[in-house]
Design a protein around this motif. Sequence first.
Motif, short mmCIF file in Angstrom:
data_model
loop_
_atom_site.label_atom_id
_atom_site.label_comp_id
_atom_site.label_asym_id
_atom_site.label_seq_id
_atom_site.Cartn_x
_atom_site.Cartn_y
_atom_site.Cartn_z
N HIS A 61 1.64 8.68 -14.28
CA HIS A 61 1.62 7.57 -15.23
C HIS A 61 1.61 6.12 -14.35
N PHE A 62 0.59 5.10 -14.88
CA PHE A 62 0.53 3.82 -14.14
C PHE A 62 1.86 2.90 -14.72
N PRO A 63 2.44 2.17 -13.90
CA PRO A 63 2.05 2.02 -12.40
C PRO A 63 2.88 2.79 -11.29
N ASP A 64 3.95 3.58 -11.86
CA ASP A 64 4.33 4.53 -10.88
C ASP A 64 3.45 5.15 -9.94
N ASP A 65 2.20 5.53 -10.51
CA ASP A 65 1.34 6.31 -9.75
C ASP A 65 0.75 5.46 -8.62
N LEU A 66 0.99 4.03 -8.61
CA LEU A 66 0.28 3.25 -7.39
C LEU A 66 1.04 3.83 -6.36
N VAL A 67 2.36 4.28 -5.93
CA VAL A 67 3.08 4.91 -5.05
C VAL A 67 2.01 6.22 -4.40
N ARG A 68 1.46 6.92 -5.22
CA ARG A 68 0.41 7.82 -4.74
C ARG A 68 -1.03 7.54 -4.12
N VAL A 69 -1.19 6.40 -5.04
CA VAL A 69 -2.40 6.01 -4.75
C VAL A 69 -2.64 4.98 -3.43
N TYR A 70 -1.50 4.51 -3.27
CA TYR A 70 -1.32 3.75 -2.03
C TYR A 70 -1.47 4.74 -0.67
N GLY A 71 -0.67 5.97 -0.91
CA GLY A 71 -1.07 6.92 0.30
C GLY A 71 -2.48 7.36 0.29
N VAL A 72 -3.15 7.28 -0.63
CA VAL A 72 -4.55 7.84 -0.67
C VAL A 72 -5.41 6.88 0.11
N ILE A 73 -5.21 5.51 -0.37
CA ILE A 73 -6.36 4.41 0.01
C ILE A 73 -6.04 3.74 1.25
N ALA A 74 -4.75 3.66 1.67
CA ALA A 74 -4.06 3.02 2.70
C ALA A 74 -5.04 3.46 4.02
N PRO A 75 -5.00 4.48 4.43
CA PRO A 75 -5.66 4.93 5.52
C PRO A 75 -7.11 4.61 5.55
N LYS A 76 -7.86 4.55 4.54
CA LYS A 76 -9.26 4.14 4.35
C LYS A 76 -9.68 2.50 4.42
N LEU A 77 -8.40 1.87 4.18
CA LEU A 77 -8.65 0.32 4.37
C LEU A 77 -7.83 -0.06 5.47
N GLY A 78 -7.15 0.68 6.47
CA GLY A 78 -6.69 0.45 7.78
C GLY A 78 -5.11 -0.18 7.33
N LEU A 79 -4.56 0.06 6.13
CA LEU A 79 -3.34 -0.67 5.92
C LEU A 79 -2.21 0.48 6.39
N ASP A 91 6.09 -1.87 -6.97
CA ASP A 91 7.13 -3.01 -7.46
C ASP A 91 6.43 -4.44 -7.69
N ALA A 92 5.39 -4.64 -7.13
CA ALA A 92 4.73 -6.07 -7.17
C ALA A 92 3.97 -6.19 -8.68
N VAL A 93 3.82 -4.71 -9.43
CA VAL A 93 3.45 -5.13 -10.73
C VAL A 93 4.14 -6.09 -11.53
N LYS A 94 5.13 -6.05 -11.40
CA LYS A 94 6.12 -6.98 -12.28
C LYS A 94 5.65 -8.47 -12.31
N ASP A 95 5.05 -8.61 -11.02
CA ASP A 95 4.91 -10.18 -10.89
C ASP A 95 3.30 -10.32 -11.04
N TRP A 96 2.55 -9.43 -11.49
CA TRP A 96 1.24 -9.78 -11.76
C TRP A 96 1.05 -10.70 -13.07
N ARG A 123 6.30 1.71 -20.21
CA ARG A 123 7.35 0.63 -20.88
C ARG A 123 7.84 -0.30 -19.98
N TRP A 124 8.33 0.08 -18.78
CA TRP A 124 8.97 -0.93 -17.99
C TRP A 124 8.11 -1.91 -17.66
N ALA A 125 6.68 -1.43 -17.10
CA ALA A 125 5.87 -2.46 -16.85
C ALA A 125 5.24 -3.91 -17.91
N PHE A 126 5.17 -2.79 -19.22
CA PHE A 126 4.80 -3.77 -20.28
C PHE A 126 5.80 -4.67 -20.66
#
Length: 238
Positions: A61-79, A91-96, A123-126
């Motif tokens: 579920h979004f945005p908790d899934d961003l933890v998993r997503v970061y692990g997937v995309i970070a190497p491809k972006l050189g992060l 955690d940055a989602v709360k400030d979007w 719900r926490w993000a909403f």
Amino acid sequence: MAKGFGDFRYMTFDVVGTLIDFEGGLVGSLEAIAREAGVPFDGEEALNLYRAARYMPDVQHFPDDLVRVYGVIAPKLGLPAGESHAQRLRDAVKDWRPFPDSTDALARLAKRYKLIAMTNAQRWAFEHFSRALGNPFHAGFTVDDTGTEKPDPAFFEQVFAFVEKEGGSREQILHVAQSQYHDIGISRKLGLTNCWIQRRHAQAGYGGTIEPERFTEPDFHFTSMGALADAVESRLVA
């Protein structure tokens, strides 16, 4: 016969991407990490990688899934890899922030309609998003409440049940959203009148949102929430 704005009692809204600047928030959060690491960064590439990662079979579920997503995309972006950076993105989602026109437009529309949020976010993000928008909603439905995500018809059916308990009907709803895949196509299939807010009107492609199998021509079409509010006010007598 086509409906006019005076025919609706409710407006239902997608939140992330329609009211909250999802792409700006995501890209900005990743860009900050890239800047600190001293690596080049391409926002559109990041959105394309996010979209592919977000819809993998093991999606959460979004945005908790961003933890998993970061692990997937970070190497491809050189992060830089690591749990701390992944958690930072989540955690940055709360400030979007809302799009510049969202808060004012919702306040204007709330004078005429009951506004209902429909978000695939937890719900926490909403709760953070709603506060940033001025808490304009009569009701809010999240993935935690419905147990499913749009475009699943079951999400919409729970909203219909809520409206019916208040003596309303789906015929009195105008569904407002930017995602053809999550909202516009399915709302048409369910018999709703819909309004497409084309946030990416000046950009090619679908960005961080999955591309629909086919484009659905909306009942109403604007490129901003401000334009929708202006149209409502210009066509209805106060």
